[in-house]
Scaffold this motif. Structure first.
Motif, mmCIF file in Angstrom:
data_model
loop_
_atom_site.group_PDB
_atom_site.id
_atom_site.type_symbol
_atom_site.label_atom_id
_atom_site.label_comp_id
_atom_site.label_asym_id
_atom_site.label_seq_id
_atom_site.Cartn_x
_atom_site.Cartn_y
_atom_site.Cartn_z
ATOM 1 N N VAL A 168 0.859 -1.177 0.000
ATOM 2 C CA VAL A 168 0.000 0.000 0.000
ATOM 3 C C VAL A 168 0.896 1.228 0.000
ATOM 4 C CG1 VAL A 168 -1.758 1.281 1.274
ATOM 5 C CG2 VAL A 168 -1.838 -1.221 1.199
ATOM 6 N N THR A 169 0.698 2.115 -0.981
ATOM 7 C CA THR A 169 1.532 3.306 -1.112
ATOM 8 C C THR A 169 0.854 4.574 -0.602
ATOM 9 O OG1 THR A 169 0.755 3.667 -3.369
ATOM 10 C CG2 THR A 169 2.766 2.358 -3.084
ATOM 11 N N ALA A 170 -0.483 4.570 -0.524
ATOM 12 C CA ALA A 170 -1.220 5.756 -0.073
ATOM 13 C C ALA A 170 -2.655 5.356 0.236
ATOM 14 C CB ALA A 170 -1.202 6.842 -1.144
ATOM 15 N N PHE A 171 -3.363 6.218 0.978
ATOM 16 C CA PHE A 171 -4.780 5.996 1.241
ATOM 17 C C PHE A 171 -5.414 7.311 1.661
ATOM 18 C CE2 PHE A 171 -2.238 4.573 4.869
ATOM 19 C CZ PHE A 171 -2.740 5.319 5.928
ATOM 20 N N LYS A 172 -6.730 7.411 1.467
ATOM 21 C CA LYS A 172 -7.458 8.612 1.862
ATOM 22 C C LYS A 172 -8.923 8.249 2.085
ATOM 23 C CE LYS A 172 -8.603 10.196 -2.818
ATOM 24 N NZ LYS A 172 -8.535 11.293 -3.753
ATOM 25 N N SER A 173 -9.593 9.062 2.902
ATOM 26 C CA SER A 173 -11.019 8.835 3.122
ATOM 27 C C SER A 173 -11.793 10.064 2.657
ATOM 28 C CB SER A 173 -11.313 8.540 4.593
ATOM 29 O OG SER A 173 -11.163 9.706 5.368
ATOM 30 N N SER A 175 -16.348 6.822 1.533
ATOM 31 C CA SER A 175 -15.471 5.760 1.049
ATOM 32 C C SER A 175 -14.038 5.957 1.534
ATOM 33 C CB SER A 175 -15.470 5.710 -0.483
ATOM 34 O OG SER A 175 -14.840 6.864 -1.007
ATOM 35 N N THR A 176 -13.273 4.880 1.437
ATOM 36 C CA THR A 176 -11.826 4.924 1.630
ATOM 37 C C THR A 176 -11.192 4.448 0.333
ATOM 38 O OG1 THR A 176 -11.916 4.534 4.016
ATOM 39 C CG2 THR A 176 -9.864 3.957 2.910
ATOM 40 N N LYS A 177 -10.242 5.210 -0.173
ATOM 41 C CA LYS A 177 -9.489 4.835 -1.364
ATOM 42 C C LYS A 177 -8.110 4.366 -0.910
ATOM 43 C CE LYS A 177 -12.519 6.605 -4.310
ATOM 44 N NZ LYS A 177 -13.323 5.848 -5.215
ATOM 45 N N VAL A 178 -7.669 3.259 -1.480
ATOM 46 C CA VAL A 178 -6.356 2.690 -1.168
ATOM 47 C C VAL A 178 -5.586 2.576 -2.478
ATOM 48 C CG1 VAL A 178 -5.162 0.678 -0.247
ATOM 49 C CG2 VAL A 178 -7.305 1.402 0.781
ATOM 50 N N TYR A 179 -4.324 2.967 -2.461
ATOM 51 C CA TYR A 179 -3.472 2.912 -3.650
ATOM 52 C C TYR A 179 -2.445 1.810 -3.447
ATOM 53 C CZ TYR A 179 -5.825 7.253 -4.511
ATOM 54 O OH TYR A 179 -6.811 8.190 -4.710
ATOM 55 N N ILE A 180 -2.445 0.841 -4.370
ATOM 56 C CA ILE A 180 -1.630 -0.362 -4.251
ATOM 57 C C ILE A 180 -0.660 -0.455 -5.423
ATOM 58 C CG2 ILE A 180 -1.756 -2.889 -4.315
ATOM 59 C CD1 ILE A 180 -4.391 -2.664 -2.773
ATOM 60 N N GLU A 181 0.602 -0.798 -5.096
ATOM 61 C CA GLU A 181 1.618 -0.965 -6.148
ATOM 62 C C GLU A 181 1.157 -1.997 -7.170
ATOM 63 O OE1 GLU A 181 5.522 -2.077 -4.844
ATOM 64 O OE2 GLU A 181 5.940 -0.085 -4.059
ATOM 65 N N THR A 182 1.324 -1.637 -8.429
ATOM 66 C CA THR A 182 0.958 -2.526 -9.531
ATOM 67 C C THR A 182 2.080 -2.463 -10.554
ATOM 68 O OG1 THR A 182 -1.360 -1.951 -9.178
ATOM 69 C CG2 THR A 182 -0.822 -3.036 -11.245
ATOM 70 N N GLY A 183 2.607 -3.598 -10.936
ATOM 71 C CA GLY A 183 3.662 -3.621 -11.951
ATOM 72 C C GLY A 183 3.121 -3.191 -13.305
#
Length: 100
Positions: free
Chosen positions: A9-14, A26-34
């Motif tokens: 997980v690289t970042a998140f926000k509500s 909502s909660t947004k989560v940013y996940i590393e993706t190749g």
């Protein structure tokens, strides 16, 4: 179809409020993706996933970024388009932020 994956997980926000008379939460989560390697591309990007309500933010708020977690995804399809939904996120270990 449910799938589990080890993620970073690289970042998140509500977000919670109301716009034009319509509530949002909502909660947004940013996940590393190749990134798919090609002639003119390489590296790692982050993909945004919605993870339930803004209350989920409180579950990970004190974790130092980036952090590793076990993610559960659900793949759904409306007959034309597929979508991946983040169902659950469990951090590998508690990594509280350092006090300022």
């Amino acid at each position: 179809m449910l799938m589990q994956s080890d993620v970073v997980v690289t970042a998140f926000k509500s977000s919670k409020g109301e716009m034009n008379g319509k509530p949002y939460d909502s909660t947004k989560v940013y996940i590393e993706t190749g990134m798919q390697a090609g002639e003119r591309s390489k590296g790692i990007v982050s993909t945004e996933y919605t993870w339930g309500l803004s209350l989920n933010y409180d579950l990970i708020e004190k974790l130092e970024l980036p952090f590793k977690a076990k993610a559960t995804f659900k793949l759904v399809n409306n007959g034309r388009d597929s979508k991946t939904i983040l169902v659950d996120l469990v951090p590998e270990k508690v990594q509280p932020k350092a006090a300022n």
